[in-house]
Design an enzyme around this catalytic site. Structure first.
Site, mmCIF file in Angstrom:
data_model
loop_
_atom_site.group_PDB
_atom_site.id
_atom_site.type_symbol
_atom_site.label_atom_id
_atom_site.label_comp_id
_atom_site.label_asym_id
_atom_site.label_seq_id
_atom_site.Cartn_x
_atom_site.Cartn_y
_atom_site.Cartn_z
ATOM 1 N N PRO A 1 23.284 0.267 30.125
ATOM 2 C CA PRO A 1 23.917 1.543 30.474
ATOM 3 C C PRO A 1 25.238 1.335 31.210
ATOM 4 C CG PRO A 1 22.161 1.050 32.029
ATOM 5 C CD PRO A 1 22.174 -0.074 31.031
ATOM 6 N N ARG B 1 40.437 10.416 28.814
ATOM 7 C CA ARG B 1 39.352 11.004 28.027
ATOM 8 C C ARG B 1 39.678 12.385 27.443
ATOM 9 N NH1 ARG B 1 34.881 12.107 29.381
ATOM 10 N NH2 ARG B 1 33.791 11.193 27.630
ATOM 11 N N CYS C 1 55.052 12.635 29.296
ATOM 12 C CA CYS C 1 55.809 13.318 28.242
ATOM 13 C C CYS C 1 55.077 13.266 26.908
ATOM 14 C CB CYS C 1 57.192 12.702 28.131
ATOM 15 S SG CYS C 1 58.071 12.888 29.674
ATOM 16 N N GLU C 2 53.981 13.945 26.823
ATOM 17 C CA GLU C 2 53.169 14.067 25.606
ATOM 18 C C GLU C 2 52.461 15.409 25.704
ATOM 19 O OE1 GLU C 2 51.990 11.581 23.211
ATOM 20 O OE2 GLU C 2 52.984 9.835 24.071
ATOM 21 N N TYR D 1 34.816 5.138 32.377
ATOM 22 C CA TYR D 1 35.930 5.192 31.417
ATOM 23 C C TYR D 1 37.087 6.025 31.964
ATOM 24 C CZ TYR D 1 32.006 3.467 28.728
ATOM 25 O OH TYR D 1 30.917 2.736 28.328
HETATM 26 N N1 LLP Z 1 26.820 -1.687 25.194
HETATM 27 C C1 LLP Z 1 27.814 -1.813 24.297
HETATM 28 C C2 LLP Z 1 27.744 -2.905 23.316
HETATM 29 C C3 LLP Z 1 28.893 -0.910 24.314
HETATM 30 O O1 LLP Z 1 29.873 -1.045 23.413
HETATM 31 C C4 LLP Z 1 28.927 0.123 25.268
HETATM 32 C C5 LLP Z 1 30.030 1.090 25.297
HETATM 33 C C6 LLP Z 1 27.871 0.202 26.201
HETATM 34 C C7 LLP Z 1 26.833 -0.706 26.134
HETATM 35 C C8 LLP Z 1 27.818 1.251 27.275
HETATM 36 O O2 LLP Z 1 27.723 2.538 26.753
HETATM 37 P P1 LLP Z 1 27.489 3.779 27.748
HETATM 38 O O3 LLP Z 1 26.111 3.595 28.373
HETATM 39 O O4 LLP Z 1 28.552 3.743 28.772
HETATM 40 O O5 LLP Z 1 27.570 4.957 26.864
HETATM 41 N N2 LLP Z 1 35.591 5.313 26.314
HETATM 42 C C9 LLP Z 1 34.514 6.139 25.818
HETATM 43 C C10 LLP Z 1 33.209 5.391 25.751
HETATM 44 C C11 LLP Z 1 33.265 4.087 24.982
HETATM 45 C C12 LLP Z 1 31.985 3.306 24.996
HETATM 46 C C13 LLP Z 1 32.156 1.939 24.439
HETATM 47 N N3 LLP Z 1 30.983 1.129 24.440
HETATM 48 C C14 LLP Z 1 34.439 7.409 26.643
HETATM 49 O O6 LLP Z 1 35.212 7.574 27.570
HETATM 50 O O7 LLP Z 1 33.646 8.297 26.352
#
Ligand code: LLP
Length: 419
Positions: A274, A312, A342-343, A370
Site C-alpha cells: 500500500p 493530480r 502558465c498552463e 503522489y
Molecule cells: N505497487 C506497485 C507495483 C505500484 O506500481 C504502486 C503504485 C503501488 C504498489 C502503490 O499503489 P497505491 O497503494 O498507492 O495505490 N500518481 C497516481 C498513482 C500512481 C500509482 C503508481 N503505482 C495518483 O496520483 O493517483
C-alpha cells in the site's frame, strides 16, 4: 478520512494550527500528520495479523526520508522502483532485506546496486528482464530471489492512467506465459523463484477486483505447485483507494478480512504494497490566495501553489477537497482555484463554493500521496518545504528549495565564439 479538523474557526492538523505553520514556514508547503501515517500502517498490520504477512510500503507515494524513517521504525518493508528509492530507504534506516523491487525498466546499474544491497526480491516484469537479471547475477556470482509479476487482465475500474493490469498495459507478464517462465527460472543457476505478484492499479474503490486478483494468484500458485515449484510468498500489490470526495472504498479492515479469507488456507506469506492508503489522507498542501479575480464568466482564486506542486488535478482530473484555514463571514461564491503556472491545466479545484478573501490560506486536503513525490520545478518554481506534525510540534523535514537550487546542476557550455 481527512486528518484536518476545525477548532473554533481555525483549521488544525493534530494540535497544530495551519495558520501557525504558514507563519513559521511560509506557503506553499506540504504538511503531514505522524499519527495518521502510523495509525494507517498499524491498521494494515493488525488487519492482516491472521496470516503471515509483510507490508511493503510503496515508496513512490511519498518518499521523504523522514516519512520512510517513521515506517522503518515500525518495521515496515518497502516497494521500490528505482535506485533512488533504494537509497532513500537505506538512508531512512530501512532494512534492505525487506525491499521488493518492482518496475518494467530496471537498468543494469540499478540491478547491480540492488544485488549489492542484498534486497529481498526482484519482481520480474518481462522475459528480457529475466535474462538480464540472470546474466548480472551470474557475473556477480550472486544467487538472487525473484517473483513473477503477473498481468491478470482485470479491470480495476479506476482512472485509465493508473490502470496497470489489463492486456494493453506495459506491466507484468501475461498469465499464460507464467509457467514457461517459471520453468526457465528454475533452470537458471542464479535465480530462485520465491513468489508471484500482481498490482492492477491505484485508487481502487471496489473490493471485487482485489478478490479476482487473489483468485488468479492462487490459481497460479497451485499450478506451480503441480510442477514442483513451491513459493515463499504471494504479493497482492497495493491500490486500495481512499476517500477524496464521495468515493466509498472498502476500509483497510474490510479489505484485509476479505482477502485473508481466501489466503488463509494456503498458509503462505502475503506481501501487500500500500502507498496511498497509508499516506494519502495523512497530508495536505497549504497555500495562500494571491489574488481574487472576478470576470464576467467566472471567479478565480489564484493561489501560490500550482500544478508543479500538486499535479493530480491537472493530470487525472482528480478532485481534492479545498478548505479555508480560517472561517469567516464573507460572501460565498463559486471559484476555480488556479495556480500561477502558465498552463490552462493549472488548477487545484474547479467550481468550489467558498467564502474567500485575498490573502486567505487554503488547505488542499488528502495530498499526502503522489503530491510532493510528483512535484516538479516547471516554470522554474522552487518546490515547497515539507513539514511533519507530531502532536503540538511541527518539524521541517524538507527545506524550501532556493532559486540557486534550481540551476545548481546546470552548466553553460563552452561555445565557440559567435560569427
Ligand atoms: N505497487 C506497485 C507495483 C505500484 O506500481 C504502486 C503504485 C503501488 C504498489 C502503490 O499503489 P497505491 O497503494 O498507492 O495505490 N500518481 C497516481 C498513482 C500512481 C500509482 C503508481 N503505482 C495518483 O496520483 O493517483
Amino acid at each position: 478520512m481527512s486528518c484536518l479538523q476545525y477548532r473554533g474557526n481555525q483549521l488544525y492538523i493534530e494540535d497544530v494550527s495551519l495558520k501557525n505553520v504558514a507563519d513559521e514556514f511560509g506557503t506553499p508547503c506540504y504538511i503531514y500528520s505522524r499519527s495518521a501515517i502510523e495509525a494507517n500502517w498499524h491498521t494494515f498490520d493488525e488487519a492482516f495479523s491472521g496470516i503471515p504477512h509483510r507490508i511493503c510500503y510503496a515508496v513512490k507515494a511519498n518518499s521523504n526520508i523522514a516519512i520512510l524513517h517513521l515506517l522503518a521504525r515500525l518495521n515496515s518493508g518497502f516497494d521500490i522502483v528505482s535506485m533512488g528509492e533504494i537509497d532513500r530507504v537505506i538512508a531512512a534506516g530501512g532494512d534492505p532485506k525487506k525491499i521488493v523491487f518492482s518496475g518494467v525498466g530496471k537498468k543494469r546499474d540499478e540491478i547491480e546496486h540492488a544485488i549489492e544491497k542484498k534486497i529481498y526480491c526482484f519482481n520480474i516484469e518481462s522475459e528480457p528482464e529475466l535474462e538480464r537479471l540472470q546474466e548480472i547475477a551470474a557475473r556477480m556470482n550472486a544467487a538472487i530471489d525473484v517473483a513473477i509479476r503477473i498481468n491478470p487482465n482485470i479491470n480495476p475500474h479506476t482512472h485509465s492512467h493508473i490502470t496497470t493490469g489489463l492486456n494493453e498495459s506495459k506491466f507484468g507478464i501475461d498469465i499464460t506465459d507464467v509457467i514457461p517462465l517459471a520453468q526457465k527460472i528454475s533452470r537458471s543457476g542464479s535465480l530462485r523463484l520465491v513468489g508471484i505478484a500482481s498490482h492492477i492499479g491505484s485508487q481502487i474503490v471496489q473490493l471485487a477486483p482485489f478478490l479476482e486478483v487473489v483468485d488468479r494468484l492462487l490459481d497460479t500458485y497451485q499450478q506451480l505447485l503441480k510442477i514442483g515449484i513451491t513459493l515463499r510468498h504471494i504479493n497482492i500489490g497495493g491500490g486500495l483507494g481512499i476517500t477524496y470526495h464521495d468515493e466509498h472504498p472498502p476500509g483497510i479492515r474490510e479489505y484485509a478480512r476479505a482477502l485473508q479469507d481466501k489466503l488463509r488456507p494456503y498458509n503462505i506469506e502475503v506481501i501487500i504494497e500500500p502507498g496511498r492508503a497509508i499516506v494519502g489522507n495523512a497530508g495536505i498542501l497549504l497555500s495562500r490566495i494571491e489574488y481574487l479575480k472576478h470576470t464576467q464568466h467566472k471567479n478565480f482564486a489564484i493561489i501560490d501553489a500550482g500544478m508543479n506542486d500538486l499535479l493530480r488535478p491537472a493530470l487525472y482530473d482528480a478532485w481534492q477537497n479545498i478548505l479555508p484555514v480560517e472561517l469567516h463571514n464573507s460572501e460565498v461564491k463559486q471559484y476555480d482555484i488556479a495556480g500561477p503556472v502558465c498552463e490552462s491545466a493549472d488548477f487545484l479545484g474547479k467550481n468550489r463554493d467558498l467564502a474567500l478573501q485575498s490573502g486567505d490560506l487554503l488547505a488542499i486536503d488528502s495530498s499526502g500521496a503522489y503530491g510532493f513525490s510528483m512535484s516538479s520545478n516547471y516554470n522554474s518554481r522552487c518546490r515547497p518545504p515539507e513539514i511533519l506534525v507530531d502532536g503540538s510540534n511541527a518539524s521541517l523535514i524538507r527545506r524550501r528549495e532556493t532559486i540557486k537550487d534550481l540551476f545548481a546542476a546546470e552548466i553553460i557550455a563552452d561555445l565557440a565564439p559567435c560569427d
